[in-house]
Design a protein around this motif. Structure first.
Motif, PDB file in Angstrom:
ATOM      1  N   HIS A 189       0.847  -1.200   0.000  1.00 33.28           N
ATOM      2  CA  HIS A 189       0.000   0.000   0.000  1.00 33.28           C
ATOM      3  C   HIS A 189       0.883   1.251   0.000  1.00 33.28           C
ATOM      4  N   THR A 190       0.390   2.313  -0.593  1.00 36.52           N
ATOM      5  CA  THR A 190       1.122   3.584  -0.612  1.00 36.52           C
ATOM      6  C   THR A 190       0.201   4.716  -0.151  1.00 36.52           C
ATOM      7  N   ASP A 191       0.789   5.923  -0.016  1.00 34.89           N
ATOM      8  CA  ASP A 191      -0.045   7.101   0.212  1.00 34.89           C
ATOM      9  C   ASP A 191      -0.533   7.619  -1.142  1.00 34.89           C
ATOM     10  N   ASN A 192      -1.135   8.805  -1.155  1.00 37.51           N
ATOM     11  CA  ASN A 192      -1.719   9.308  -2.406  1.00 37.51           C
ATOM     12  C   ASN A 192      -0.816  10.276  -3.155  1.00 37.51           C
ATOM     13  N   VAL A 193       0.442  10.378  -2.725  1.00 36.70           N
ATOM     14  CA  VAL A 193       1.379  11.246  -3.449  1.00 36.70           C
ATOM     15  C   VAL A 193       1.764  10.564  -4.767  1.00 36.70           C
ATOM     16  N   PRO A 194       1.525  11.209  -5.904  1.00 37.67           N
ATOM     17  CA  PRO A 194       1.830  10.568  -7.194  1.00 37.67           C
ATOM     18  C   PRO A 194       3.319  10.259  -7.330  1.00 37.67           C
ATOM     19  N   ILE A 195       3.611   9.161  -7.965  1.00 37.19           N
ATOM     20  CA  ILE A 195       4.990   8.795  -8.232  1.00 37.19           C
ATOM     21  C   ILE A 195       5.134   8.501  -9.715  1.00 37.19           C
ATOM     22  N   LYS A 196       6.218   9.008 -10.271  1.00 39.01           N
ATOM     23  CA  LYS A 196       6.497   8.720 -11.678  1.00 39.01           C
ATOM     24  C   LYS A 196       7.983   8.900 -11.890  1.00 39.01           C
ATOM     25  N   ASN A 197       8.668   7.797 -12.035  1.00 38.78           N
ATOM     26  CA  ASN A 197      10.103   7.838 -12.290  1.00 38.78           C
ATOM     27  C   ASN A 197      10.462   6.789 -13.321  1.00 38.78           C
ATOM     28  N   ALA A 198      11.722   6.569 -13.488  1.00 33.53           N
ATOM     29  CA  ALA A 198      12.166   5.628 -14.520  1.00 33.53           C
ATOM     30  C   ALA A 198      11.728   4.203 -14.228  1.00 33.53           C
ATOM     31  N   GLN A 199      11.499   3.905 -12.949  1.00 33.84           N
ATOM     32  CA  GLN A 199      11.172   2.531 -12.567  1.00 33.84           C
ATOM     33  C   GLN A 199       9.673   2.296 -12.456  1.00 33.84           C
ATOM     34  N   PHE A 200       8.925   3.281 -11.924  1.00 27.69           N
ATOM     35  CA  PHE A 200       7.479   3.103 -11.695  1.00 27.69           C
ATOM     36  C   PHE A 200       6.696   4.269 -12.290  1.00 27.69           C
ATOM     37  N   SER A 201       5.614   3.931 -12.931  1.00 27.46           N
ATOM     38  CA  SER A 201       4.752   4.968 -13.503  1.00 27.46           C
ATOM     39  C   SER A 201       3.546   5.272 -12.618  1.00 27.46           C
ATOM     40  N   SER A 202       3.361   4.476 -11.519  1.00 34.23           N
ATOM     41  CA  SER A 202       2.220   4.712 -10.628  1.00 34.23           C
ATOM     42  C   SER A 202       2.488   4.102  -9.267  1.00 34.23           C
ATOM     43  N   ASN A 203       1.737   4.551  -8.284  1.00 35.79           N
ATOM     44  CA  ASN A 203       1.816   3.977  -6.941  1.00 35.79           C
ATOM     45  C   ASN A 203       1.370   2.515  -6.939  1.00 35.79           C
ATOM     46  N   TRP A 204       0.494   2.178  -7.853  1.00 37.78           N
ATOM     47  CA  TRP A 204       0.017   0.801  -7.932  1.00 37.78           C
ATOM     48  C   TRP A 204       1.180  -0.141  -8.247  1.00 37.78           C
ATOM     49  N   GLU A 205       1.990   0.224  -9.210  1.00 40.66           N
ATOM     50  CA  GLU A 205       3.150  -0.612  -9.554  1.00 40.66           C
ATOM     51  C   GLU A 205       4.131  -0.699  -8.396  1.00 40.66           C
ATOM     52  N   LEU A 206       4.356   0.431  -7.711  1.00 40.06           N
ATOM     53  CA  LEU A 206       5.270   0.438  -6.573  1.00 40.06           C
ATOM     54  C   LEU A 206       4.766  -0.496  -5.475  1.00 40.06           C
ATOM     55  N   SER A 207       3.457  -0.450  -5.188  1.00 42.34           N
ATOM     56  CA  SER A 207       2.902  -1.279  -4.116  1.00 42.34           C
ATOM     57  C   SER A 207       2.989  -2.767  -4.460  1.00 42.34           C
ATOM     58  N   VAL A 208       2.775  -3.099  -5.721  1.00 44.02           N
ATOM     59  CA  VAL A 208       2.861  -4.500  -6.144  1.00 44.02           C
ATOM     60  C   VAL A 208       4.282  -5.024  -5.965  1.00 44.02           C
ATOM     61  N   MET A 209       5.270  -4.253  -6.411  1.00 46.91           N
ATOM     62  CA  MET A 209       6.659  -4.706  -6.345  1.00 46.91           C
ATOM     63  C   MET A 209       7.171  -4.775  -4.907  1.00 46.91           C
ATOM     64  N   ARG A 210       6.701  -3.876  -4.047  1.00 47.88           N
ATOM     65  CA  ARG A 210       7.094  -3.965  -2.634  1.00 47.88           C
ATOM     66  C   ARG A 210       6.570  -5.269  -2.022  1.00 47.88           C
ATOM     67  N   ALA A 211       5.327  -5.618  -2.336  1.00 50.55           N
ATOM     68  CA  ALA A 211       4.753  -6.864  -1.811  1.00 50.55           C
ATOM     69  C   ALA A 211       5.536  -8.074  -2.330  1.00 50.55           C
ATOM     70  N   ILE A 212       5.847  -8.076  -3.611  1.00 57.98           N
ATOM     71  CA  ILE A 212       6.556  -9.217  -4.204  1.00 57.98           C
ATOM     72  C   ILE A 212       7.968  -9.353  -3.632  1.00 57.98           C
ATOM     73  N   ASN A 213       8.700  -8.249  -3.546  1.00 56.06           N
ATOM     74  CA  ASN A 213      10.078  -8.310  -3.038  1.00 56.06           C
ATOM     75  C   ASN A 213      10.112  -8.714  -1.566  1.00 56.06           C
ATOM     76  N   PHE A 214       9.153  -8.219  -0.798  1.00 59.63           N
ATOM     77  CA  PHE A 214       9.062  -8.611   0.603  1.00 59.63           C
ATOM     78  C   PHE A 214       8.774 -10.116   0.704  1.00 59.63           C
ATOM     79  N   MET A 215       7.869 -10.616  -0.138  1.00 65.45           N
ATOM     80  CA  MET A 215       7.511 -12.034  -0.122  1.00 65.45           C
ATOM     81  C   MET A 215       8.707 -12.905  -0.532  1.00 65.45           C
ATOM     82  N   LYS A 216       9.502 -12.447  -1.477  1.00 64.88           N
ATOM     83  CA  LYS A 216      10.676 -13.221  -1.907  1.00 64.88           C
ATOM     84  C   LYS A 216      11.642 -13.464  -0.746  1.00 64.88           C
TER      85      LYS A 216
END
Length: 265
Positions: A189-216
């Motif tokens: 989960h993230t806050d509502n501050v928009p994120i857009k960088n070379a790696q992630f185009s949305s908070n949704w992508e960031l939240s998914v990858m944090r969950a996956i990396n933590f699970m790994k």
């Protein structure tokens, strides 16, 4: 001149006495056909009432109407008995259903006790590590929920678990070794501050990858079966606090571990 004798012709009257029994016969035949027609769909009570009426009208001789209403065939069940049997079957089925419901309720209660024991174990770990402001547990309708704030695991805008927090993740993995095993959902989960960088185009992508990396990292523990685990990302769309200030945003940036009851599998 001789008188001629007048001849008187007397007409012979036809004997009509046969009309009376003929009329009676027709009446009886009509009554018989009416009865036969009504017997095509026999109603026992109506049949008995009709028989009594005809017996009153035709008192001479012995007819079929003097006999009682038809007796059910051998092996057949009377309507009253059928009703009683249906009620008994319904009551029996209801009793079985109640028994199943009671068994399910008991199983849920037992599972709740087991989840409470797991929660106590996790709370003891949190207390011993002084992580009360960073980790918290809560029993919900879905299961046991362990919430980890992102300031424990991730740098701002990053999906990689910080090196200094790897040991915490490994210790959490030990807490997830359970017998019997339960399904576990990791969600980011993230806050509502928009994120857009070379790696992630949305908070949704960031939240998914944090969950996956933590699970790994959790699954580096060989005592955990990967088939028990799944990962989800909700971005900013499942906040637990208003995003109006820094404190609220910090609460919304989190990783959650949901331990499901075995009865939900």
């Amino acid at each position: 001149m001789s008188k001629r004798r007048k001849k008187h012709h007397h007409e012979e009257h036809v004997d009509e006495s046969w009309l009376i029994p003929y009329a009676d016969l027709l009446t009886l035949l009509l009554a018989l056909f009416i009865v036969l027609f009504s017997m095509s769909s026999v109603d026992a009570k109506k049949f008995q009432a009709m028989a009594e009426v005809f017996n009153q009208e035709f008192t001479s001789g012995t007819g079929i109407f003097e006999f009682p209403s038809p007796i059910p065939e051998e092996g057949a069940t009377a309507p009253d008995e059928q009703t009683n049997d249906s009620e008994e079957i319904e009551q029996s089925q209801s009793g079985e259903k109640m028994t199943e419901e009671q068994k399910q309720k008991l199983a849920q209660q037992a599972e709740q006790v087991e989840l409470q024991a797991i929660q106590a174990k996790v709370n003891e770990y949190v207390s011993s590590k002084g992580l009360q402001d960073k980790l918290e547990t809560k029993l919900t309708d879905e299961g046991l929920l362990l919430t980890i704030r992102d300031n424990v695991l991730f740098e701002s805008g990053s999906d990689a678990v910080r090196t200094q927090d790897l040991q915490i993740v490994k210790e959490i993995s030990e807490l997830l070794v359970m017998d019997p095993a339960r399904s576990i959902i990791i969600s980011g989960h993230t806050d509502n501050v928009p994120i857009k960088n070379a790696q992630f185009s949305s908070n949704w992508e960031l939240s998914v990858m944090r969950a996956i990396n933590f699970m790994k990292i959790l699954l580096e523990n060989k005592s955990l079966d990967p088939s028990w685990f799944s990962a989800k990302g909700f971005g900013e769309f499942k906040p637990i606090a208003p995003n109006d200030d820094t404190a609220g945003k910090a609460r919304n940036r989190r990783v959650e571990i949901l331990i499901l009851p075995r009865t939900a599998d």
